[in-house]
Every structure is written in C-alpha cells, then in structure tokens.
Write an enzyme that holds these catalytic residues in place. Sequence first.
Site, PDB file in Angstrom:
ATOM      1  N   GLY A  46     -63.390 102.153   0.794  1.00 54.52           N
ATOM      2  CA  GLY A  46     -62.829 103.421   0.327  1.00 54.52           C
ATOM      3  C   GLY A  46     -63.859 104.085  -0.577  1.00 54.52           C
ATOM      4  N   ARG A  88     -73.724 100.475   2.620  1.00 60.64           N
ATOM      5  CA  ARG A  88     -72.963 101.332   3.536  1.00 60.64           C
ATOM      6  C   ARG A  88     -73.514 102.747   3.369  1.00 60.64           C
ATOM      7  NH1 ARG A  88     -66.682 100.754   3.865  1.00 60.64           N
ATOM      8  NH2 ARG A  88     -67.155 101.489   5.969  1.00 60.64           N
ATOM      9  N   GLN A 195     -56.989  99.523   8.356  1.00 61.97           N
ATOM     10  CA  GLN A 195     -56.725  99.883   6.957  1.00 61.97           C
ATOM     11  C   GLN A 195     -55.350 100.536   6.794  1.00 61.97           C
ATOM     12  OE1 GLN A 195     -59.571 100.392   8.569  1.00 61.97           O
ATOM     13  NE2 GLN A 195     -61.360 100.456   7.241  1.00 61.97           N
ATOM     14  N   ASP A 236     -65.078 110.617   3.195  1.00 61.19           N
ATOM     15  CA  ASP A 236     -66.197 109.791   2.720  1.00 61.19           C
ATOM     16  C   ASP A 236     -67.355 110.654   2.259  1.00 61.19           C
ATOM     17  OD1 ASP A 236     -64.577 107.931   4.592  1.00 61.19           O
ATOM     18  OD2 ASP A 236     -65.748 106.686   3.214  1.00 61.19           O
ATOM     19  N   LYS A 247     -62.872 108.480   8.094  1.00 57.38           N
ATOM     20  CA  LYS A 247     -62.644 107.338   8.983  1.00 57.38           C
ATOM     21  C   LYS A 247     -62.540 107.755  10.450  1.00 57.38           C
ATOM     22  CE  LYS A 247     -62.565 103.826   8.293  1.00 57.38           C
ATOM     23  NZ  LYS A 247     -63.819 103.040   8.539  1.00 57.38           N
TER      24      LYS A 247
HETATM   25  O1  MRU Z   1     -64.408 102.097   6.058  1.00 58.96           O
HETATM   26  P1  MRU Z   1     -63.568 102.423   4.850  1.00 58.96           P
HETATM   27  O2  MRU Z   1     -62.284 101.651   4.806  1.00 58.96           O
HETATM   28  O3  MRU Z   1     -64.368 102.336   3.578  1.00 58.96           O
HETATM   29  O4  MRU Z   1     -63.201 103.947   5.058  1.00 58.96           O
HETATM   30  C1  MRU Z   1     -62.393 104.577   4.123  1.00 58.96           C
HETATM   31  C2  MRU Z   1     -62.052 105.969   4.493  1.00 58.96           C
HETATM   32  O5  MRU Z   1     -62.500 106.500   5.490  1.00 58.96           O
HETATM   33  C3  MRU Z   1     -61.205 106.735   3.529  1.00 58.96           C
HETATM   34  O6  MRU Z   1     -60.431 107.673   4.202  1.00 58.96           O
HETATM   35  C4  MRU Z   1     -62.119 107.476   2.528  1.00 58.96           C
HETATM   36  O7  MRU Z   1     -63.066 106.608   1.993  1.00 58.96           O
HETATM   37  C5  MRU Z   1     -61.353 108.105   1.442  1.00 58.96           C
HETATM   38  S1  MRU Z   1     -60.628 106.909   0.370  1.00 58.96           S
HETATM   39  C6  MRU Z   1     -59.904 107.727  -0.920  1.00 58.96           C
END
Ligand code: MRU
Length: 342
Positions: A46, A88, A195, A236, A247
């Site tokens: 996240g 990442r 998730q 992100d 995502k």
């Molecule tokens: O791969 P992740 O679980 O880190 O991806 C998370 C997301 O895409 C969330 O929608 C994004 O980080 C916003 S979290 C407030």
Amino acid sequence: MLQTIRWNKGRVILIDQTQLPQKLKYVKCTTCEDVAKCIENMNIRGAPALGVAAAYGLALVAYHSKTTSKKELMHELENNASRLRFTRPTAENLFRAINRIISRVGLEDLSVKETKDLAIREALRIAEEDKQINRAIGKNEAKLLKDGSVVLTHCNTGFLATSGVYGTALGVVKVAHEQGKRIRVIATETRPLLQGARLTAWELKREGIPVTVITDSMTGYCFSKKLVDLVMVGADRIAANGDVVNKIGTYSIAVLARAHRVPFYVVAPTSTIDLKMRSGRQIPIEQRSAREVTFIGRKRVVPRGVDVLNPAFDLTPAGLVTAIVTERGVVKPGKVKSLFRP
Ligand code: MRU
C-alpha cells in the site's frame, strides 16, 4: 488499536499482511535490509505504508550505525536508500519518503549524533503526518457518501495500506459509517494477491461495515445490475496530468464506471502525486513474479511452461476519473497541479 507499522526503540514492528486473514502476526525488523525484504515480499504494502516503511528503514540505519564520521553515516544512509529504491518501483510515497530524509539530513551542518537523531525524527514525522492526512481526507470528504450509498472498491486502501487507523478510500467509507450513514461496500477480490478479499474484507468486518466480496470478473455484472452507486479507489502514483496508476484492474473498473455513468473517485494523499511525471505513461509499472499467477496458495493452477503476464498496476487515464480526493481538497484530475500552489 492495531497498528500496521510502528517504531519501537530501534525496531520496526509491522503486521505481516501475507498471513491475513488467517493469522494476525507481526514481523520485527532490526535492519534496513529486513524492511526492504518485507516490502519486496508484500509483508507490508500500500503506497502510504510503503513510504513509512522506507522512512523507518533509514531510521534503523541511523539508530544502529556505529560510525563516528558524518561522511560515513551519509554513505550508509545513501547505500540503504539505494537498496530501498530498488524494492518496488511504482508507489511514489516510497521515493518521496526516502528523498525527504536524505535531503533533510544532508543539508544540515550537524554532528553525527544530531544527524542520527534527525533521521529518526523525520521518519517518525512522516508516519505521524500520514496518520493526520488520512484522518483529514476521511473527515473532510465523507460527505461524498450518502446514507445508503454502495461503494465499489478495489485492492486495499484501509489502515493496512497506511500508518493510520483509517486509510484513504476506505478511510472515507469508515468516517461516513461513524457518522451513522448506512454504507455498503463491494470489494473486488483483487487477483493475484487478493488484497480485496483478504485485507479489505477483514478490515471492514472488524469495523462492522457491511461488505460483499466479488471476484474481479464479476465487476461488470455488478454495474449492469445497477448495484454500484460510486467507485472509490486509491492510487500508487498520480501524474501531473491527472492520470492514475493503481492496482491492476483499476482501469477496467474505470471503463465500466464510465460506461454505466457511475462516479469514479481516486482518494490519495498529495504525497502520491508526482509532478515530475507529465503523464501516467512515464510511471514505471512493477512486473511481479509469474508464480503469483500460476499458483493459488500452494496449488498450481496454470500448466507448467505457459507464458504469464503479471503487471502489478495499470494506468487509468485522467479522462475516466471523476475527481481526485486529497487532504487538500477534491479536484478534477486536470487540476492536480493546483493542489501545490501556495
Ligand atoms: O501491490 P499493493 O498491494 O502495494 O498495491 C496497493 C494499491 O494499489 C493501493 O490501491 C494503493 O497503494 C493505495 S493504498 C492507500
């Protein structure tokens, strides 16, 4: 109250999100490398939480460093910053937090001890700001939800994705619920790492907010049956033109929302906006291991030797976004730059 990630006297303690919903377990990190591995392995994930984790990773370097030379300390911090940048590539918050600490401690003419203390203080400040920003987004923008609204959300944007108790998109839902509005959530499962099914459903159930989990492929059905009043997702990274990277699967939801004339909101702190990216096409999209697709748990679900694609994120063009909701207010996607005007 559960805390996704916290600093405890030279240790970073985080909820192991790979174990949820079966087990609520914690991971203790004592080195920046421990934190980097937790980020890569998705023990923590996240965008806002990644920013805080990276900041704490550098705080661990400062806390445990034995050096008496400022130059050496800066070298240690820079090396670990490079390692964290490699974990990442997509979430802007991670890079922003790292750059903030490095530039803050680099600028000051301080002793080694003062530099170490400053790095730790700055990391704690990043975590605290994230909490406050989450709270502000939820409080200010819960008005977007009416009594009885059904919100479709994707992935997890709750407290697990931040250092706070609310979250971003889910934070808005939680505050509206606290205000007594009867809100219902449709949570997409969010393959391949689930998730939505694992984390969003777990968080909402704990809070007593009604949630219905669907597989990603059921989203069109829900829109066609008019089961969705609005969409709220996180981000992100958001480019200067309002394009949103979030995502994988977000783009498909945005296209469906537009086809069915359903509002599509992106809820994110301004620390997710990267004005250096003129358009979303410049934002790097993380490609993850094929194993995440070929296996469900320990069970292989794709024949051996078959090609697999596993982009972790996709790009939703600004034109499909109704508005971007931040702690500084709600703007049309074409106006994100205005959030940074003094
Ligand atoms: O791969 P992740 O679980 O880190 O991806 C998370 C997301 O895409 C969330 O929608 C994004 O980080 C916003 S979290 C407030």
